[in-house]
Design a protein around this motif. Structure first.
Motif, short mmCIF file in Angstrom:
data_model
loop_
_atom_site.label_atom_id
_atom_site.label_comp_id
_atom_site.label_asym_id
_atom_site.label_seq_id
_atom_site.Cartn_x
_atom_site.Cartn_y
_atom_site.Cartn_z
N SER B 15 1.96 -1.50 -0.94
CA SER B 15 1.41 -1.28 0.40
C SER B 15 2.49 -0.83 1.39
CB SER B 15 0.71 -2.55 0.90
OG SER B 15 1.63 -3.62 0.93
N GLU B 16 3.74 -1.26 1.16
CA GLU B 16 4.82 -0.83 2.05
C GLU B 16 5.06 0.68 1.93
OE1 GLU B 16 6.69 -2.07 4.57
OE2 GLU B 16 5.08 -3.52 4.45
N PHE B 18 2.84 2.81 1.02
CA PHE B 18 1.70 3.49 1.65
C PHE B 18 1.86 3.46 3.17
CE2 PHE B 18 -2.64 4.05 3.17
CZ PHE B 18 -3.02 5.16 2.42
N GLY B 19 2.38 2.35 3.69
CA GLY B 19 2.63 2.26 5.13
C GLY B 19 3.60 3.32 5.61
N ALA B 20 4.63 3.58 4.79
CA ALA B 20 5.59 4.63 5.14
C ALA B 20 4.91 6.00 5.14
CB ALA B 20 6.75 4.61 4.15
N VAL B 22 1.76 6.47 5.83
CA VAL B 22 0.93 6.48 7.05
C VAL B 22 1.77 6.96 8.23
CG1 VAL B 22 -0.24 5.00 8.73
CG2 VAL B 22 -0.67 4.69 6.29
N GLU B 23 2.96 6.39 8.33
CA GLU B 23 3.85 6.75 9.44
C GLU B 23 4.20 8.24 9.39
OE1 GLU B 23 7.82 4.67 11.18
OE2 GLU B 23 6.41 3.50 10.01
N PHE B 51 -7.26 6.90 6.32
CA PHE B 51 -6.17 6.17 5.65
C PHE B 51 -6.72 4.97 4.86
CE2 PHE B 51 -3.06 8.26 8.60
CZ PHE B 51 -2.24 8.75 7.62
#
Lengths: 110, 180
Positions: B15-16, B18-20, B22-23, B51
């Motif tokens: 998930s981290e 994927f978070g990157a 997203v950013e 997203f």
């Protein structure tokens, strides 16, 4: 904007910059934070399970297949020989043969 | 980290990572959603929906393929869904000043008028042309990537970009370079 022909494969940087300016809004950091928050909220254990279920099933099937190939085959059970070849010993006492014949005759209605 | 590495980790459920992503892609996703819905809160809703949908479907993403066309397709679909559900914008709905370019804007025409006119001109384009020109000229996507986003042949993408550019040039023709 630069002159553009129908066959121009290059992006028009000037037009691109203007489109970005037209579509951009302030607060992208807030949007990113909002999306990240929504991702955390959406990630319930069931979601995680659902995301991994297909891969888990494939992995389990692969592991089962590998184990099936690696397991030693069980020792074959002894096969009994043909019945006809087994020695038969019958002990018939005197009078027993007549009793059998009588029984069969009665059963057959003779 | 590179896109491919992040996408591979995200596809593995990280998930981290994927978070990157997203950013990294939120600004472009916002512009694509804005091209479909108009820039505003609804576009942000579509970005979030997109997203989330991408994260839920991440196990189906093939890490050997490019991530951004896949993501943009999901975001564009989310924006289209939102557009259909809410029916907030009708085709052809234009602000007064954009529908007719006469009289010509004078020297005092400000940047916001140019921006509004460009937005309005984008809205007049067919949706696929709009997405194609935004991805090609504003986001730097190649024709092949856009073809993947729109699920059409590359030749069709070239046609979309050409027609969209021509329409935008016509709509903006009254403005001078320094008005922009």
């Amino acid at each position: 904007m630069t002159d553009i022909t129908p066959f121009d494969d290059r992006p028009d940087a000037a037009l691109g910059a203007r489109i970005r300016a037209a579509l951009d809004r302030p607060g992208i950091e807030a949007l990113v934070a909002r999306v990240r928050g929504a991702l955390v909220e959406a990630d319930s254990p069931w979601d995680v399970l659902a995301r991994w279920a297909p891969r888990g099933l494939v992995a389990a099937a692969a592991a089962a297949a590998v184990l099936w190939f690696l397991m030693p085959a069980p020792a074959p059970a002894p096969v009994p020989g043909p019945i006809a070849s087994a020695p038969v010993q019958m002990e018939v006492s005197p009078g027993q043969a007549e009793a059998v014949v009588l029984t069969v005759a009665l059963l057959e209605g003779r | 980290m590179e896109e491919a590495g992040l996408a591979r980790r995200a596809a593995g459920g990280d998930s981290e990572a994927f978070g990157a992503l997203v950013e990294r892609y939120a600004p472009a996703a916002r512009r694509v959603a804005g091209a479909i819905l108009g820039p505003g809160d609804e576009a942000d809703d579509a970005v979030q929906d997109g997203f989330l949908a991408a994260w839920k479907a991440i196990a189906r993403f093939d890490p050997d393929r490019a991530f951004r066309p896949w993501l943009m397709r999901v975001v564009a679909n989310a924006a289209r869904d939102l557009h259909r559900r809410r029916k907030v914008r009708q085709a052809g709905e234009l602000p007064e000043h954009a529908a007719s370019r006469d009289p010509l804007p004078d020297r005092a025409a400000d940047h916001s008028l140019f921006r509004d006119t460009l937005r309005a001109a984008l809205e007049t384009l067919p949706e696929r042309q709009r997405i194609a020109v935004v991805l090609f000229d504003a986001e730097g996507y190649g024709h092949a990537e856009i073809a993947e986003v729109l699920q059409v042949p590359e030749g069709t993408v070239r046609s979309y970009v050409f027609h969209a550019r021509r329409a935008l040039r016509q709509a903006l023709g009254a403005f001078r370079e320094d008005d922009a």
